[in-house]
Design an enzyme around this catalytic site. Structure first.
Site, PDB file in Angstrom:
ATOM      1  N   SER A  87       0.325  -2.940 -12.132  1.00 52.76           N
ATOM      2  CA  SER A  87      -0.120  -4.277 -12.534  1.00 52.76           C
ATOM      3  C   SER A  87      -0.909  -4.937 -11.417  1.00 52.76           C
ATOM      4  CB  SER A  87       1.103  -5.137 -12.864  1.00 52.76           C
ATOM      5  OG  SER A  87       0.751  -6.493 -12.998  1.00 52.76           O
ATOM      6  N   TYR A 128       8.910  -8.853 -11.074  1.00 54.16           N
ATOM      7  CA  TYR A 128       8.081  -7.956 -11.884  1.00 54.16           C
ATOM      8  C   TYR A 128       7.089  -7.210 -11.003  1.00 54.16           C
ATOM      9  CZ  TYR A 128       4.401  -6.451 -15.077  1.00 54.16           C
ATOM     10  OH  TYR A 128       3.456  -5.704 -15.745  1.00 54.16           O
TER      11      TYR A 128
END
Length: 349
Positions: free
Chosen positions: A142, A167
């Site tokens: 990501s 995350y």
């Protein structure tokens, strides 16, 4: 080529499965179908690929009614026994791991979900790839790994040791874990740092979906950082094209590489990391304006401060993707937003 795609009830996974099937690959789809967001949308995506809701039961492989070369199984990555059984029976060639607990803000209140899905689940994928001699593992990282980095554009040569959300930390951990397995066991692995993916069938927790829904209902939209946000919005078709080019090009070990001078996105092991983004950061207010134009309504804006875990801007340097795989995403936001709104109006009519 038989390819396992995890997360095929998800946004990117569904689109990728369809593209690979359309070019003739055999695809095994896997998803836990958890309730992080509306499961009806997940079942809708599965139905689009020929997997009826009523045929799904945990651990059962279901044949698609639309694609002869597509089968789906509901399975959690945390279920090591079930995952290994799938690998043993299927003779999988390559894996694209898109299944993960997503979302930055959700990680502030539900951290355990990220450890289970993104860390425990990922080690099970790596172990399966090791024991069943997978030819290439491509996996979703990501843009959030860049964290508090302020050097623009974000390059895979930059330091990513300062994540600002769990995350992001879990995705950086995936890159480190993958490198270890590439080094120890020679498994070709490629990490894909996606930049703000949007388009038809997108996630309901993402800005485009939230804004569109609220604006159609005449409700205010929450505009964080008082609108002073920039995002490298990347249309789903561009993401999928980038993933396919990566899947087709496993990294090759380079034992002569000088690690003292090398980019951290490469290694002596068969390991690689790419950015996949539009390389054109857009102001959040311009993105909102594109939605307004597509809907024909003006947004009621609730201007708010930046939220914990968010970063003010993202901007992808995709030079490695362009140089090595000959691809550069380029869909303008007006085009992509328009296609999303068309889908939204049709799906929710």
């Amino acid at each position: 080529m038989k390819i396992l795609i995890t997360g095929t009830a998800g946004f990117i996974g569904m689109h990728l499965a369809e593209r690979l099937l359309e070019r003739g690959d055999e695809v095994i789809g896997l998803d836990s179908i958890n309730d992080y967001y509306d499961v009806n949308l997940k079942y809708g995506r599965l139905a689009k690929t020929g997997i009826p809701k009523e045929a799904i039961s945990y651990g059962k492989v279901v044949q698609s009614e639309k694609y002869p070369k597509y089968r789906f199984v509901q399975l959690k990555l945390e279920d090591k026994e079930g995952l290994f059984d799938l690998f043993a029976k299927e003779g999988i060639d390559k894996v694209v791991n898109l299944a993960a607990q997503a979302g930055v803000r959700y990680s502030l209140t539900n951290p355990d979900a990220y450890i289970e899905a993104n860390i425990v689940g990922f080690i099970h994928i790596l172990e399966a790839c090791r024991h069943y001699r997978i030819k290439h593992l491509a996996y979703a990282s990501s843009s959030s790994v860049y964290g508090s980095n302020t050097n623009m554009p974000f390059s895979t040569s930059h330091n990513v040791d300062h994540p600002v959300s769990l995350y992001a930390a879990s995705k950086k951990s995936n890159e480190l874990m993958a490198h270890t397995y590439s080094h120890l066991f020679g498994i070709p692995t490629t990490g894909l740092r996606f930049f703000t993916v949007y388009g038809p069938w997108g996630r309901p927790d993402m800005a485009l979906f939230l804004f569109t829904k609220a604006m159609k209902e005449g409700r205010p939209i929450q505009v964080f950082n008082y609108g002073n946000m920039q995002r490298d919005f990347t249309y789903i078709d561009d993401i999928v094209e980038g993933v396919i080019r990566v899947v087709d090009s496993p990294p090759i070990a380079d034992p002569n590489l000088d690690l003292g001078k090398a980019d951290p996105s490469v290694s002596k092991a068969p390991y690689k990391v790419y950015n996949i983004g539009n390389s054109k950061p857009e102001k959040l207010l311009d993105f909102i304006h594109a939605i307004e134009e597509s809907l024909g309504v003006e947004a009621i804006k609730d201007m708010l401060p930046i939220q914990p875990g968010d970063v003010p801007a993202t901007y992808a340097d995709t030079s490695a993707l362009e140089r090595e795989l000959g691809y550069k995403p380029d869909t303008p936001i007006k085009v992509g937003v328009g296609k999303f709104v068309d889908w939204y109006n049709s799906y929710y009519q």
